[in-house]
Design a protein around this motif. Structure first.
Motif, PDB file in Angstrom:
ATOM      1  N   PRO A   5       0.819  -1.218   0.000  1.00 23.17           N
ATOM      2  CA  PRO A   5       0.000   0.000   0.000  1.00 23.17           C
ATOM      3  C   PRO A   5       0.849   1.261   0.000  1.00 23.17           C
ATOM      4  O   PRO A   5       1.894   1.328   0.658  1.00 23.17           O
ATOM      5  N   GLN A   6       0.404   2.253  -0.724  1.00 26.08           N
ATOM      6  CA  GLN A   6       1.067   3.555  -0.709  1.00 26.08           C
ATOM      7  C   GLN A   6       0.723   4.264   0.585  1.00 26.08           C
ATOM      8  O   GLN A   6      -0.443   4.376   0.953  1.00 26.08           O
ATOM      9  N   ARG A   7       1.726   4.741   1.314  1.00 30.68           N
ATOM     10  CA  ARG A   7       1.504   5.373   2.609  1.00 30.68           C
ATOM     11  C   ARG A   7       1.313   6.889   2.448  1.00 30.68           C
ATOM     12  O   ARG A   7       2.072   7.556   1.740  1.00 30.68           O
ATOM     13  N   LEU A   8       0.298   7.408   3.123  1.00 34.51           N
ATOM     14  CA  LEU A   8      -0.045   8.827   3.066  1.00 34.51           C
ATOM     15  C   LEU A   8      -0.377   9.314   4.465  1.00 34.51           C
ATOM     16  O   LEU A   8      -0.689   8.524   5.360  1.00 34.51           O
ATOM     17  N   ASP A   9      -0.338  10.619   4.634  1.00 36.10           N
ATOM     18  CA  ASP A   9      -0.885  11.197   5.866  1.00 36.10           C
ATOM     19  C   ASP A   9      -2.406  11.223   5.807  1.00 36.10           C
ATOM     20  O   ASP A   9      -3.079  10.883   6.775  1.00 36.10           O
ATOM     21  N   ALA A  10      -2.920  11.647   4.661  1.00 37.90           N
ATOM     22  CA  ALA A  10      -4.377  11.808   4.517  1.00 37.90           C
ATOM     23  C   ALA A  10      -4.815  11.365   3.138  1.00 37.90           C
ATOM     24  O   ALA A  10      -4.145  11.641   2.138  1.00 37.90           O
ATOM     25  N   LEU A  11      -5.959  10.689   3.097  1.00 33.87           N
ATOM     26  CA  LEU A  11      -6.549  10.260   1.843  1.00 33.87           C
ATOM     27  C   LEU A  11      -7.949  10.846   1.753  1.00 33.87           C
ATOM     28  O   LEU A  11      -8.739  10.742   2.695  1.00 33.87           O
ATOM     29  N   ILE A  12      -8.240  11.456   0.624  1.00 33.97           N
ATOM     30  CA  ILE A  12      -9.524  12.119   0.387  1.00 33.97           C
ATOM     31  C   ILE A  12     -10.221  11.393  -0.744  1.00 33.97           C
ATOM     32  O   ILE A  12      -9.609  11.102  -1.781  1.00 33.97           O
ATOM     33  N   ILE A  13     -11.496  11.087  -0.564  1.00 35.31           N
ATOM     34  CA  ILE A  13     -12.256  10.397  -1.605  1.00 35.31           C
ATOM     35  C   ILE A  13     -13.217  11.393  -2.244  1.00 35.31           C
ATOM     36  O   ILE A  13     -14.131  11.909  -1.597  1.00 35.31           O
ATOM     37  N   GLY A  14     -13.003  11.680  -3.531  1.00 32.46           N
ATOM     38  CA  GLY A  14     -13.880  12.587  -4.265  1.00 32.46           C
ATOM     39  C   GLY A  14     -13.162  13.852  -4.685  1.00 32.46           C
ATOM     40  O   GLY A  14     -12.453  14.465  -3.880  1.00 32.46           O
ATOM     41  N   ALA A  15     -13.357  14.269  -5.939  1.00 32.82           N
ATOM     42  CA  ALA A  15     -12.671  15.446  -6.478  1.00 32.82           C
ATOM     43  C   ALA A  15     -13.652  16.496  -6.975  1.00 32.82           C
ATOM     44  O   ALA A  15     -13.481  17.071  -8.042  1.00 32.82           O
ATOM     45  N   GLY A  16     -14.693  16.743  -6.176  1.00 35.72           N
ATOM     46  CA  GLY A  16     -15.578  17.862  -6.442  1.00 35.72           C
ATOM     47  C   GLY A  16     -15.133  19.070  -5.629  1.00 35.72           C
ATOM     48  O   GLY A  16     -13.965  19.196  -5.245  1.00 35.72           O
ATOM     49  N   PHE A  17     -16.073  19.980  -5.358  1.00 31.19           N
ATOM     50  CA  PHE A  17     -15.751  21.149  -4.541  1.00 31.19           C
ATOM     51  C   PHE A  17     -15.038  20.737  -3.257  1.00 31.19           C
ATOM     52  O   PHE A  17     -14.016  21.317  -2.876  1.00 31.19           O
ATOM     53  N   ALA A  18     -15.589  19.735  -2.557  1.00 35.75           N
ATOM     54  CA  ALA A  18     -15.075  19.367  -1.241  1.00 35.75           C
ATOM     55  C   ALA A  18     -13.680  18.769  -1.319  1.00 35.75           C
ATOM     56  O   ALA A  18     -12.782  19.145  -0.555  1.00 35.75           O
ATOM     57  N   GLY A  19     -13.495  17.818  -2.230  1.00 34.48           N
ATOM     58  CA  GLY A  19     -12.199  17.165  -2.313  1.00 34.48           C
ATOM     59  C   GLY A  19     -11.091  18.098  -2.745  1.00 34.48           C
ATOM     60  O   GLY A  19      -9.963  18.034  -2.239  1.00 34.48           O
ATOM     61  N   LEU A  20     -11.389  18.998  -3.684  1.00 31.43           N
ATOM     62  CA  LEU A  20     -10.374  19.940  -4.148  1.00 31.43           C
ATOM     63  C   LEU A  20      -9.934  20.865  -3.025  1.00 31.43           C
ATOM     64  O   LEU A  20      -8.726  21.087  -2.811  1.00 31.43           O
ATOM     65  N   TYR A  21     -10.904  21.417  -2.297  1.00 32.64           N
ATOM     66  CA  TYR A  21     -10.538  22.358  -1.234  1.00 32.64           C
ATOM     67  C   TYR A  21      -9.833  21.640  -0.085  1.00 32.64           C
ATOM     68  O   TYR A  21      -8.860  22.152   0.478  1.00 32.64           O
TER      69      TYR A  21
END
Length: 556
Positions: A5-21
């Protein structure tokens, strides 16, 4: 595919208004290693998928945008009062480029599972393509209206013609020229699509189960003077939208319906009708709180339908509305009722002749067969909970779908008890669909970023809503709803009634965006009251109501 698995601090699901911001805040302000997974092949969220004819926002364009950046705001001008899907999608693509977000967005990455590992304090997220990611923080930005609701009608799969759902419209479009088209559904989406489809279809048959109110949008191009004003007055727009209970760029009239004379009331309704759009909903302060007051608006709107629609039987069916105005999402339109005056449009009232089945040739009602070449389902979405339940979320051996078997439980719409380090933007129990969404999204994304920064400063790596706080908040959400007419509409998707088998629970917070913002700020100021941080117990949640106040119907 990678070895692990690729390790991240944070993962966001969705690239609409919410995900972009949220990506911008976590990556560029907090310096976190953050990534967005997006199921679609482009950014835009709901505006990437919803490309049906007439798809348009019901919030005025100068307020349907990001307000956190003066530079971003000045770099864009809207062309119309109510922006269409293509223009909104173009705006979100522009924002992604302006903020250099694309390098941390994975497209065509549909999430199929998200499992919490308590020992490692990590979420493991897998995609349909087999990719795996691990992250300390998992943030859902999947929207409230992104899971299409396809009705279970006998014979649906047997239809020999084209079938389309408005929420999953072909990107190449649909050619209706010379075709017999049927559309099932006359909610907000159907009201937008029907006038456009009717312009080119040989014949359009509209199957109406529930008649709806609608107010003219009075859409049109923006003047150059207004564009210049909007570009140069971001602070004024932001102050207005953040100080109104529904986040829209207008204030609700302080008068109550019966504070004025009959003549003055009628004049107010006429003026609001001419101005158009959602401003009609704000013409009186108690419009969606008092049933008797609301009836005056209902009578006015039904009379308008009868004036517009020439055929008396069709006018009667369209105005036979069984719920208060604003009790369901209040549509706005461009020539919706006028479309039923066209010779190539027929209304089928399903209350008189219900659908029995779908046949290869078309739709069969109790009145007979309606032969069709194309069938359009404008049947809405599995709202608010559907997008989250589709992600395969699991913690402590318990799936979210099981935790929510009796209805959604959240604290502030931000966290779910039993699911640590999972944060939900505009989740059930938040104002979300009762507001101008970008205003709610910015507040949520900023609160989440501030919370993660505060936890990092304390060396904490875990936050979870307490069951007691979620229960108290859930009770308050129901109380706030009960102060309005909204929960009294049994067939409303606010209660999940459009999806068979879905628990009937009033899901959005009707206490208003301004009150909600204050509650969230109070929770953060009180050491994240209601949330268990690290190994400590959760402090009691803050008081949800200021002394002497009660949820106001004006909030919605």
């Amino acid at each position: 595919m990678t070895d692990g698995p690729q390790r991240l601090d944070a993962l966001i699901i969705g690239a609409g208004f919410a995900g972009l911001y949220q990506l911008h805040l976590l990556r560029d302000r907090l310096g976190l290693n953050a990534r967005v997974l997006e199921a679609g092949d482009g950014v835009g969220g709901t505006w990437h998928w919803n490309r049906y004819p007439g798809a348009r926002c019901d919030t005025e364009s100068h307020a349907y945008c990001f307000t956190f950046s003066e530079e971003l705001h000045r770099s864009w001008s809207w062309s119309e009062r109510y922006p269409g899907q293509e223009e909104i999608r173009a705006y979100l693509n522009h924002a992604a480029d302006f903020l250099d977000l694309r390098r941390d967005i994975a497209l065509d990455a549909r999430v199929v599972s998200a499992v919490w590992d308590e020992a490692a304090r990590l979420w493991t997220v897998r995609t349909e393509a087999g990719e795996a990611f691990q992250a300390r923080w998992l943030i859902t930005a999947v929207g409230c209206l992104s899971t299409a609701n396809m009705p279970d009608i006998e014979g649906r799969e047997s239809f020999a013609g084209e079938t389309h759902h408005t929420g999953r419209w072909p990107h190449e479009g649909v050619d209706f020229a010379g075709k017999r088209v049927g559309q099932i559904g006359t909610g907000s989406t159907g009201i937008q699509s029907i006038p456009v489809i009717a312009k080119t279809a040989a014949h359009l048959t509209v199957f109406q189960r529930t008649a709806n109110y609608s107010v003219p949008a009075r859409n049109g191009p923006l003047s150059e003077d207004f564009k210049a004003w909007a570009r140069g007055n971001l602070s004024e727009i932001r102050e207005l939208t953040q100080s109104t209970p529904n986040g829209h760029p207008f204030r609700i009239r302080p008068d109550k319906v019966f504070d004025v004379s009959d003549e003055a009331r009628l004049a107010a309704y006429e003026q609001a009708w001419e101005v158009g759009g959602l401003r009609f909903r704000g013409v009186f302060q108690d419009l969606v709180a008092d049933e008797t007051a609301n009836a005056t608006a209902c009578d006015f709107l039904k009379a308008k339908i009868r004036q517009i629609v020439r055929d008396p039987a069709t006018a009667e069916a369209l105005s036979d509305i069984d719920h208060p105005y604003g009790g369901k999402r209040p549509p706005i339109d461009t020539n919706y009722f006028e479309t039923f005056n066209r010779p190539n449009v027929t209304l089928v009232n399903l209350r008189d002749t219900p659908i029995e089945r779908i046949a290869p040739e078309g739709v069969v009602t109790s009145g007979g067969l309606h032969e069709l070449d194309v069938l359009v389902f404008a049947t809405g979405f599995d709202a608010m909970t559907g997008p989250l339940l589709s992600l395969g979320i699991e913690a402590g051996g318990r799936a979210l779908k099981d935790a929510w078997a009796e209805g959604p439980s959240t604290y502030l719409g931000l966290q779910i008890p039993g699911f640590p380090n999972l944060l939900t933007i505009t989740g059930p129990g938040s104002p979300s669909v009762l507001t101008n969404m970008p205003v709610a999204i910015e507040q949520h994304a900023e609160w989440i970023a501030d919370a993660l920064a505060a936890l990092d400063a304390k060396g904490e790596t875990r936050i979870e809503a307490s069951p007691e706080a979620a229960a108290a908040w859930g009770a308050h959400v129901q109380e706030a709803g009960a102060a309005t007419l909204l929960p009294r509409v049994p067939h409303s998707w606010y209660l999940g009634a459009n999806v068979p088998g879905k628990p009937r629970v009033f899901m959005p917070y009707a206490g208003g965006m301004t009150r909600y913002r204050a509650i969230c700020e109070a929770a953060a100021a009180e050491s994240y009251a209601g949330f268990a941080v690290g190994e400590g117990a959760a402090p009691p949640p803050p008081s949800f109501l200021p002394a002497g106040h009660h949820p106001l119907a004006a909030a919605v």
